[in-house]
Design a protein around this motif. Structure first.
Motif, PDB file in Angstrom:
ATOM      1  N   GLU A 219     -15.608   3.225   8.572  1.00  0.00           N
ATOM      2  CA  GLU A 219     -16.653   4.133   8.461  1.00  0.00           C
ATOM      3  C   GLU A 219     -18.060   3.296   8.032  1.00  0.00           C
ATOM      4  O   GLU A 219     -19.034   3.835   8.040  1.00  0.00           O
TER       5      GLU A 219
ATOM      6  N   THR B 158     -17.614  13.100  12.749  1.00  0.00           N
ATOM      7  CA  THR B 158     -16.303  12.390  13.300  1.00  0.00           C
ATOM      8  C   THR B 158     -16.625  11.541  14.242  1.00  0.00           C
ATOM      9  O   THR B 158     -17.318  11.664  15.205  1.00  0.00           O
TER      10      THR B 158
ATOM     11  N   CYS C  12     -14.519   9.030  17.155  1.00  0.00           N
ATOM     12  CA  CYS C  12     -13.232   9.107  17.463  1.00  0.00           C
ATOM     13  C   CYS C  12     -13.096   7.906  18.267  1.00  0.00           C
ATOM     14  O   CYS C  12     -14.069   7.295  18.978  1.00  0.00           O
TER      15      CYS C  12
ATOM     16  N   HIS D 205      -6.425  14.651  18.057  1.00  0.00           N
ATOM     17  CA  HIS D 205      -8.225  14.862  17.910  1.00  0.00           C
ATOM     18  C   HIS D 205      -8.395  16.042  17.561  1.00  0.00           C
ATOM     19  O   HIS D 205      -9.028  16.426  16.341  1.00  0.00           O
TER      20      HIS D 205
ATOM     21  N   ILE E  86     -10.046  17.424  13.786  1.00  0.00           N
ATOM     22  CA  ILE E  86     -11.131  17.937  13.702  1.00  0.00           C
ATOM     23  C   ILE E  86     -11.036  19.375  12.718  1.00  0.00           C
ATOM     24  O   ILE E  86     -11.555  19.583  12.057  1.00  0.00           O
TER      25      ILE E  86
ATOM     26  N   VAL F  98     -10.597  18.078   9.115  1.00  0.00           N
ATOM     27  CA  VAL F  98     -11.836  17.376   8.589  1.00  0.00           C
ATOM     28  C   VAL F  98     -12.991  18.794   8.236  1.00  0.00           C
ATOM     29  O   VAL F  98     -13.634  18.982   7.325  1.00  0.00           O
TER      30      VAL F  98
ATOM     31  N   GLY G 291     -12.916  18.253   4.492  1.00  0.00           N
ATOM     32  CA  GLY G 291     -13.866  17.079   4.802  1.00  0.00           C
ATOM     33  C   GLY G 291     -14.810  17.213   3.704  1.00  0.00           C
ATOM     34  O   GLY G 291     -15.342  18.277   3.344  1.00  0.00           O
TER      35      GLY G 291
ATOM     36  N   THR H 104     -18.508  10.536   6.945  1.00  0.00           N
ATOM     37  CA  THR H 104     -18.049  10.336   8.061  1.00  0.00           C
ATOM     38  C   THR H 104     -16.475   9.800   8.327  1.00  0.00           C
ATOM     39  O   THR H 104     -15.931   9.299   7.352  1.00  0.00           O
ATOM     40  N   TYR H 105     -15.647  10.518   9.199  1.00  0.00           N
ATOM     41  CA  TYR H 105     -14.368  10.032   9.258  1.00  0.00           C
ATOM     42  C   TYR H 105     -13.864   9.489  10.557  1.00  0.00           C
ATOM     43  O   TYR H 105     -14.271  10.182  11.669  1.00  0.00           O
ATOM     44  N   ASN H 106     -13.565   8.407  10.613  1.00  0.00           N
ATOM     45  CA  ASN H 106     -12.956   7.721  11.929  1.00  0.00           C
ATOM     46  C   ASN H 106     -11.744   8.293  12.424  1.00  0.00           C
ATOM     47  O   ASN H 106     -10.819   8.432  11.425  1.00  0.00           O
ATOM     48  N   VAL H 107     -11.531   8.544  13.689  1.00  0.00           N
ATOM     49  CA  VAL H 107     -10.410   9.324  14.118  1.00  0.00           C
ATOM     50  C   VAL H 107      -9.810   8.353  15.109  1.00  0.00           C
ATOM     51  O   VAL H 107     -10.426   8.082  16.408  1.00  0.00           O
TER      52      VAL H 107
ATOM     53  N   ILE I  19      -9.203   9.071   7.028  1.00  0.00           N
ATOM     54  CA  ILE I  19      -8.886  10.352   7.008  1.00  0.00           C
ATOM     55  C   ILE I  19      -7.396  10.614   6.538  1.00  0.00           C
ATOM     56  O   ILE I  19      -6.918  11.719   6.175  1.00  0.00           O
TER      57      ILE I  19
END
Length: 354
Positions: A148, A183, A185, A230, A234, A237, A241, A246-249, A304
């Motif tokens: 992130e 997010t 992705c 995915h 979501i 989050v 969250g 920010t969260y990388n998926v 995450i």
């Protein structure tokens, strides 16, 4: 009630179906219905008592304001985007209009709505922006995966437009206190994927006996994320969250494009053998690489997992088998989305062999 934008597209429609199947909460879906937005994806929920569809554009600020006032959602989830790199190279204007200007107008409408809420409702409200790993640019073969904190280095008009929307979302949180979540992705795949992207294009072309166009040497590496995973990320989050984060998926599935194509061919050889014998892999055709083609993307999804306890449920092997089976079982859907305009685009895009 939540408001989803772009809920008739690939990821959005999967999320809408998932939400209505597993939640007792209603959902309003605002979608412009461009070529990749398809109400047929959502036919099974059209009469669901908690579902409302609205045909419209996130760039229509007045319409968004009306929907927010009427439905009083506790959250807005923004899936709406032009998302195909090849199309952005040929026609970047639409990507700027939707992904940048549209996101700005959506944020303005949501900011006004959020400011009007009583304190307790405002505290609970969330704006979740769905973005992509492509904003981070391209990785060297041995470089660490995107976290992130990786700097933004977008290389296509598409990724630049998404980077701009990410920056706007961050700015609205910092400047106005809008409670946002973002997010980013990796490459999604699964049911209802419009057949211009790699995996569905390979499946439908293989079944039709057409060439399987592979850019360059086919060694571009992507991390692959099953769309159902995915959707669960979501939801998680949105549920827990931290505001402003920010969260990388990602799917923890880095694979070169050529390996993806060969895996699809092997599955089709097993599940739908060619009538005349032989392998679908014989249809692989190498074509001229696209301009500025990023060599590698990879997502580090440890944040995450650490903060929210999320990990993908599908391996690539299980997810791709589900995906191929879905396309085999839904030929009518495939036929209906392959319009004349679609056929012209594919012919123009892949006409040159390498």
């Amino acid at each position: 009630m939540i408001l989803v934008t772009g809920g008739a597209g690939f990821i959005g429609s999967n999320f809408v179906l998932d939400w209505l199947a597993g939640s007792g909460e209603g959902l309003v879906n605002l979608d412009k219905l461009t070529y990749a937005g398809n109400r047929e994806n959502l036919r099974s929920v059209e009469k669901h008592p908690g579902y409302v569809f609205v045909h419209g554009d996130i760039g229509d600020q007045g319409l968004v304001e009306q929907l927010l006032a009427r439905h009083q959602p506790r959250a807005v989830l923004n899936f709406a985007a032009e998302s195909h790199v090849d199309r952005s190279i040929h026609s970047p204007g639409g990507f700027i209009e939707t992904n940048v200007v549209g996101s700005f107008r959506l944020l303005e409408a949501v900011r006004g709505y959020c400011d009007s809420l009583p304190a307790a409702q405002r505290e609970a409200f969330r704006f979740l922006h769905v973005s992509t790993d492509e904003v981070y640019g391209s990785l060297a073969p041995d470089a660490p995966a995107f976290t992130e904190d990786h700097k933004y280095e977008p290389n296509s008009p598409y990724s630049a437009s998404k980077a701009a929307s990410d920056h706007l979302v961050r700015a609205y949180c910092h400047t106005y206190g809008l409670p946002v979540l973002t997010t980013n992705c990796s490459n999604n795949y699964g049911p209802y994927h419009f057949p211009e992207k790699l995996i569905p294009l390979m499946i439908v072309n293989a079944l039709a006996g057409k060439p399987l166009p592979v850019y360059g040497d086919g060694q571009q590496v992507r991390d692959w994320l099953y769309v159902g995973d995915h959707c669960s990320a979501i939801r998680r989050v949105l549920e827990a969250g931290r505001v402003g984060e920010t969260y990388n998926v990602g799917g923890w599935n880095e694979k070169p494009n050529l390996e993806i194509v060969r895996t699809i061919c092997a599955l089709l050889d097993e599940l739908r053998p060619k009538a005349g014998g032989g392998s679908h892999a014989e249809q692989v055709t190498f074509v001229k690489d696209r301009p500025g083609h990023d060599r590698r993307y990879a997502i580090d999804a440890r944040k995450i997992e650490r903060e929210l306890g999320w990990r993908p449920a599908e391996s690539f092997e299980t997810g791709i088998r589900k995906t191929v089976r879905w396309y085999l079982e839904n030929p009518d859907w495939v036929a209906r989305v392959q319009s004349g305009a679609y056929r012209q685009w594919i012919a123009a895009q892949y006409e040159q062999a390498a």
